[in-house]
Every structure is written in C-alpha cells, then in structure tokens.
Design a protein around this motif. Structure first.
Motif, mmCIF file in Angstrom:
data_model
loop_
_atom_site.group_PDB
_atom_site.id
_atom_site.type_symbol
_atom_site.label_atom_id
_atom_site.label_comp_id
_atom_site.label_asym_id
_atom_site.label_seq_id
_atom_site.Cartn_x
_atom_site.Cartn_y
_atom_site.Cartn_z
ATOM 1 N N ILE A 55 0.927 -1.447 -0.077
ATOM 2 C CA ILE A 55 -0.232 -0.082 0.249
ATOM 3 C C ILE A 55 0.900 1.344 -0.147
ATOM 4 C CG2 ILE A 55 -1.645 1.214 1.297
ATOM 5 C CD1 ILE A 55 -2.921 -1.308 2.326
ATOM 6 N N LEU A 56 2.129 1.266 0.618
ATOM 7 C CA LEU A 56 2.967 2.228 0.807
ATOM 8 C C LEU A 56 3.474 2.461 -0.469
ATOM 9 C CD1 LEU A 56 4.502 4.336 2.105
ATOM 10 C CD2 LEU A 56 6.065 2.639 2.920
ATOM 11 N N ASP A 57 3.972 1.758 -1.073
ATOM 12 C CA ASP A 57 4.643 1.638 -2.572
ATOM 13 C C ASP A 57 3.675 2.247 -3.406
ATOM 14 O OD1 ASP A 57 7.186 1.051 -1.552
ATOM 15 O OD2 ASP A 57 7.013 -1.154 -2.209
ATOM 16 N N ARG A 58 2.593 2.042 -3.476
ATOM 17 C CA ARG A 58 1.484 2.449 -4.309
ATOM 18 C C ARG A 58 0.624 3.806 -4.048
ATOM 19 N NH1 ARG A 58 -0.671 0.528 -8.521
ATOM 20 N NH2 ARG A 58 -2.797 1.029 -9.162
ATOM 21 N N PHE A 59 0.542 4.213 -2.859
ATOM 22 C CA PHE A 59 -0.012 5.337 -2.515
ATOM 23 C C PHE A 59 0.832 6.526 -1.992
ATOM 24 C CE2 PHE A 59 -3.552 2.238 -2.763
ATOM 25 C CZ PHE A 59 -4.231 2.669 -3.576
ATOM 26 N N VAL A 64 -0.683 7.617 3.142
ATOM 27 C CA VAL A 64 -0.924 6.341 3.900
ATOM 28 C C VAL A 64 -0.770 6.840 5.459
ATOM 29 C CG1 VAL A 64 0.155 4.135 4.302
ATOM 30 C CG2 VAL A 64 -0.423 5.051 1.873
ATOM 31 N N LEU A 65 0.597 7.488 5.849
ATOM 32 C CA LEU A 65 0.688 7.723 7.185
ATOM 33 C C LEU A 65 -0.497 8.539 7.968
ATOM 34 C CD1 LEU A 65 2.271 6.931 9.867
ATOM 35 C CD2 LEU A 65 3.970 8.734 9.087
ATOM 36 N N GLY A 66 -0.669 9.637 7.156
ATOM 37 C CA GLY A 66 -1.736 10.673 7.737
ATOM 38 C C GLY A 66 -3.216 9.749 8.140
ATOM 39 N N PRO A 108 7.507 1.834 7.970
ATOM 40 C CA PRO A 108 7.865 1.801 6.601
ATOM 41 C C PRO A 108 7.765 3.295 6.152
ATOM 42 C CG PRO A 108 6.694 -0.279 7.088
ATOM 43 C CD PRO A 108 6.741 0.595 8.240
ATOM 44 N N CYS A 109 6.751 3.563 6.223
ATOM 45 C CA CYS A 109 6.599 5.411 5.837
ATOM 46 C C CYS A 109 7.657 5.980 6.439
ATOM 47 C CB CYS A 109 5.085 5.755 6.445
ATOM 48 S SG CYS A 109 3.652 5.052 5.367
ATOM 49 N N MET A 351 11.167 -0.193 -1.672
ATOM 50 C CA MET A 351 11.557 0.547 0.091
ATOM 51 C C MET A 351 10.371 0.253 0.798
ATOM 52 S SD MET A 351 14.069 2.194 1.018
ATOM 53 C CE MET A 351 14.794 3.185 -0.394
ATOM 54 N N GLY A 352 9.150 0.097 0.133
ATOM 55 C CA GLY A 352 8.057 -0.267 1.109
ATOM 56 C C GLY A 352 8.048 -1.612 1.428
ATOM 57 N N ILE A 353 8.028 -2.104 0.466
ATOM 58 C CA ILE A 353 7.941 -3.808 0.682
ATOM 59 C C ILE A 353 9.040 -4.303 1.640
ATOM 60 C CG2 ILE A 353 9.064 -4.543 -1.420
ATOM 61 C CD1 ILE A 353 5.910 -6.219 0.444
ATOM 62 N N SER A 354 10.404 -3.839 1.344
ATOM 63 C CA SER A 354 11.584 -4.287 2.060
ATOM 64 C C SER A 354 11.249 -3.822 3.529
ATOM 65 C CB SER A 354 12.616 -3.531 1.523
ATOM 66 O OG SER A 354 13.752 -3.901 2.283
#
Length: 434
Positions: A55-59, A64-66, A108-109, A351-354
């Motif tokens: 989700i992070l890598d996509r959006f 996402v964090l907010g 991750p964010c 970066m997000g998935i890692s």
C-alpha cells in the motif's frame, strides 16, 4: 512531524499497559488473559506488514501515514468503551487487532520519507530522532496517563489520546510533502540529498512488484541477520511497552502514581541513548569508517549492554532497579538503528515492501513477548525468568549482527520479470551506501 506522529504511535500502543492494572481489577482479567489482549495488536500489526508495504509503495508515505494515524486514533478512543460490551475481552481484543492493522504502514512510511529527505551521513541522526519518539512517548506521557487513570479512571486514557491523535493526523496531511513536491525545496537541496546517497526523486508513484522480488529480499543472508537482530531488539521494547508498569506495581510494590513518575526515567534514558546512537553512527561515517562499521558498531554495543537488564533480578533497592532498567533502555536506544540500515540497503524500487518484511520480522516480538512473559509470570509467579528471557534475546541480536549480517550493501532490484522472463534477481550493489 515524523517524530510527533511516532510519539502518538507509541502513546496509543502504551495506553493499554497503563490502563492494564486497573482494567484487570475492574474486568477480572488474569495475567494470561491480559497477555493475550496485549498481543492482539501484534498479531495484526505483524501480519499486515507486507500488505502495508505494498500500500505504501502504491499510494505514498504522506497519505498512507496521515490516514493511518486518524484511523488508529479513533480505534484507541473506542477502547474506552469496552466495558459496555457483553464480552469486554472480545471487544478489547478486536479493537487492538484493528489498531494493529491501522498502524502497520507507520514505520515503513517513516523510513521511506527519511531516505527521501536525508543523505546517508545525516540519516543516522534523522532516524534516531524519530526512533527516539518511542522513549519520549513513554517518558512524557506515562506520568500523564497514570495521573489520568488515578484521577478519572482508565477509560479516559483512551479518550484523551484518541482525540489528540486525530488532530495530529489532520495536521500531518496539511503540513507534510515529499521533497519534489515541497515548495520550500530548491534544486540545490535535491542535488545535495541525492549526492549524499538519499533518494529525493524516488517519488510516491506506483512501483512494480513481484513475489519473486519479495523472496529474493527475504532470503538474502544480510537481511536475515538484520531481521533476527530487529526481533531481539524489539523484544526489549515490548517488555517496556507492555509489562514494565505491571512489573513495578506487582514485583516492586509501587503505587500507580509512583509508577507514572518512575517508569519515565528509563524512557528518558532510552531517548538519550537513541540520539547518541544516531550521532555516533553519523560521526563514524563522516570520518571515513565504512557503512558497515558505522551502523553495526552502535547496534552491537547497545544490544550487549541491554542484556544487563537481568541484574534487576539480583537487587532489592527500587533505586538500583530503576538504574538497571535505565541502563538497559539507554543501551537499547543506542542500538536502535535498524530502520536506518533498511534505508541504506533496501532496493530503491521496493523500499516499502522491504521495510514491511523487516518490520514483520521485528514485530513478531509484539506477539511473542507479551504472551511469553504472561505465561512465565503465570507459571512461576514472578518476573525473574522474564528478565532472563529479555537479556538472552539481547545477546542473540548482537550475535546476529556480528556474525550473520556481514558487510552492508544496497540490494539492487531489477524489478519484476517480463512475461516469460525467469532471470530477474535481487543482487548486491558493490558501492556501499550508494
């Protein structure tokens, strides 16, 4: 802003540990039942790390964090009403479980934004600042929350932190941008970040993904060693986040108000240790030490020193016990550079998935630690075995970084294969820190 959001990330996690002694009395929970309730967050948080990374890598990190902060704060607020349900335990477990889902993209964010905004030689301090938020949250808000419990009852711990979290989430969405979209950033700053190993132009657009890429990252020996080390380090965190206030009340006979003041001392030490660890790592990089030496030296030193927590089993003085706990938490802070390493070695297009895989492995401790310690207390009637457990894991983590991790290098992902292509791999980039 990352620091502030992470403060409330940990305040919301810690609400249950502060409310736990009163809740156990009011709702009739035994130690094992409370341990299961503590672990509910961890089950969901851990399971959602890989989906959260996708989700992070996509959006992107900002949105996402907010939104995550707003959702988990609402769920925190609702925990103040669990006593109204037929089964308070089921309601509490469900809300903590959903809260774990909502918080899963948070770190991750943090890591992604830090890599975008900071060159390598400044990233250690930047990472340690947002990592120190967990200690700051405990140091500042533990007295506030314990006073709230003693003055108004455990329900209001959840109400107050939930409302504040929603307000900060709205502020985050208004204030935060990635480097290329922030009007205060000029071309010279973007070039400075990029020249120093940061990724200011990474952007927040969709990224290619394949399960082969996930397997390649997760099976890399360097990453496996990092995962083991993070699990061990996070186990120390979760002892302090869950059972530490109960330890002070039940094992040391303190009142809830005294716990609020005393429990803040190790947290302050942890905050100081976190800043020192980041400064130490960046200082080594700027003086020509390799990335490997600069990152691993504080981590290994911190984990070894954290094992001194077991000394609390052999002293009676409350002051000495707090000193021992403070040293252990200070040392854990010094070694808390795992997210910095993830930024240093993760593939640029994953970066997000890692970060999700890393956080999944580390936060298995959020499940194991509350349950294991709850079982140990119920079986032995004391906290002594629990402290031995935490100290042993600290030494295992140091061993993993020393022996398994090896040299730190960025993994270079070629991305998902084209149709019929079976040659895509994740390989090591020989330019460390690049």
């Amino acid at each position: 802003m990352i620091f502030m959001v992470t403060v409330f990330n940990y305040v919301d996690r810690a609400t249950l540990s502060i409310a736990a002694p009163s809740m156990r009395h009011d709702l009739g929970f035994d130690a094992l039942t409370m341990g299961i309730a503590f672990s509910a967050f961890g089950w969901a948080y851990t399971a959602m790390q890989i989906p959260g990374g996708l989700i992070l890598d996509r959006f992107g990190a900002r949105v996402v964090l907010g939104l995550s902060l707003i959702v988990w704060s609402v769920l925190t607020f609702l925990q103040g009403y669990v006593h109204l349900f037929t089964s308070a335990f089921v309601a509490l477990f469900a809300l903590r479980f959903l809260m774990g889902i909502a918080e899963s993209p948070a770190f991750p964010c943090n890591s992604r934004l830090t890599v975008m905004w900071f060159p390598s030689a400044e990233r250690g301090l930047a990472t340690s600042i947002f990592q120190s938020a967990q200690y700051f949250a405990l140091a500042v808000f533990t007295p506030v929350m314990t006073f709230t419990v003693s003055r108004w009852g455990w329900h209001y711990v959840f109400f107050s932190t939930g409302v504040l979290g929603v307000l900060i989430g709205l502020w985050w969405l208004k204030a935060v941008r990635e480097p290329q979209r922030d009007h205060r950033v000029n071309a010279a700053e973007l070039e400075y970040i990029a020249a120093g190993g940061g990724l200011p132009k990474m952007g927040d657009g969709p990224r290619p993904f394949s399960w082969r890429q996930v397997r390649s990252i997760a099976a890399n020996r360097m990453m496996i060693g990092i995962y083991i080390g993070q699990f061990c380090l996070t186990s120390i965190t979760w002892f302090f986040l869950t059972w530490f206030p109960t330890y002070l009340i039940e094992a040391k006979g303190m009142s809830i108000l005294k716990v609020g003041l005393v429990a803040a001392i190790p947290a302050i030490a942890g905050c100081l240790g976190g800043l020192i660890g980041g400064l130490w790592s960046d200082w080594m990089l700027k003086r020509g030490f390799s990335l490997t030496a600069a990152r691993k030296t504080p981590i290994i030193s911190g984990l070894v020193l954290s094992s001194t927590i077991v000394v609390a089993n052999y002293v009676q003085s409350t002051s000495v016990v707090i000193l021992v706990m403070s040293i252990a938490f200070f040392a854990k802070g010094v070694g808390n550079l795992g997210w910095c390493i993830v930024g240093d070695v993760s593939p640029k297009n994953a970066m997000g998935i890692s970060g999700g895989i890393f956080n999944l492995c580390g936060n298995l401790a959020s499940i194991a630690t509350p349950l294991a310690i709850g079982w140990m207390i119920k079986s032995t009637g004391s906290f002594e075995v629990a402290l031995v457990y935490v100290a042993t894991l600290a030494l295992v983590g140091a061993f993993s970084y020393l022996v398994i991790v090896g040299k730190l290098r960025r993994l270079d992902s070629e991305g998902p294969p084209a149709a019929g292509d079976s040659t895509a791999t994740v390989r090591l980039n020989p330019r460390h820190g690049a």
